[in-house]
Design an enzyme around this catalytic site. Structure first.
Site: not given
Length: 248
Positions: A10-11, A23, A111-112, A114, A228
């Site tokens: 993450r930034h 943001t 990013e999502w 918003y 595995h």
């Protein structure tokens, strides 16, 4: 047996991440403390005997936002080729690392979106929804964002990136014995809080509506891999060790 990994970063801290403002498209810089902390993370975690080994990185995906790109710069992996953007600040001094991976900017890990909730906090969002007669128990993982992206929108794009990583970078190397010649297989992603948490959920086949009880602090590093040595058994790696070569 080789088990490739995905490092999700993450930034670093920004003024809005400090205050809890959502943001996405707003492109604000890292704080001075944010830059210092990312540099420290790079010094602690990047190296031939560290958690992130530059020569084992096959590919790097970075968000289009400057705060993510600056975070990648400060990690200082020793990328051999030019970056696909103009450097956003003072270039870190050249270290001893060397990484041949290509760095790619992709919208799939932005990013999502918003929408109407850009630049405001969760409590403010709930007040706005109440005034509009919408349910106040807003949850982005279930409800998405008015004027922005839904959980289904986000799922489609992170699933597309996961598919590419597994087919292009992980399938060719997973499960090979140490005696076989191995190309690099690890992948590094530098992006944002919500989208990386969504990516981790989808990595292990969970729907976003399941509500991820996952946290990723500003400047934090997470690890995804497989159980595995099997590409059909994706897993979240809760703790990864530094690489220590056996004594000869």
């Amino acid at each position: 047996m080789a088990t490739p990994r995905v490092f999700v970063v993450r930034h670093g801290e920004t003024e809005w991440s400090l205050s809890g403002k959502h943001t996405s498209v707003t492109d604000i810089p890292l704080t001075a403390d944010g830059e210092k902390r990312v540099k420290a993370t790079g010094q602690a975690l990047v190296g031939d005997d560290r958690l992130i080994v530059p020569k084992k990185i096959a590919h790097v995906y970075v968000s289009p936002r400057k705060r993510a790109q600056r975070t990648f710069e400060l990690l200082n992996l020793g990328i051999a080729g030019p970056l696909p953007w103009k450097v956003h600040g003072e270039k870190p001094p050249d270290g001893s690392h060397s990484c041949d991976a290509r760095v790619e900017v992709t919208e799939d890990i932005r990013e999502w979106d918003y929408g109407e909730y850009e630049g405001i906090t969760s409590p403010e969002i709930r007040k706005i929804r109440a005034k509009k007669g919408l349910p106040e128990d807003w949850d982005i993982w279930r409800d998405g964002c008015v004027g922005g992206e839904s959980p289904e929108d986000v799922t489609r794009r992170v699933d597309r990136l996961i598919k590419e990583i597994r087919e292009k970078w992980h399938a060719p190397v997973i499960g090979k014995s140490k005696s076989e010649e191995q190309p690099p297989g690890d992948v590094l992603i530098v992006a944002h809080g919500h989208i990386l948490r969504a990516f981790a959920m989808r990595w292990v086949g969970k729907s976003l509506q399941d509500g991820p009880a996952l946290l990723l602090e500003a400047g934090g590093v997470g690890i995804l891999s497989y159980e595995h040595h099997n590409i059909n058994e994706p897993a979240i790696l809760l703790g990864g060790a530094f690489v220590v070569s056996p004594e000869k």
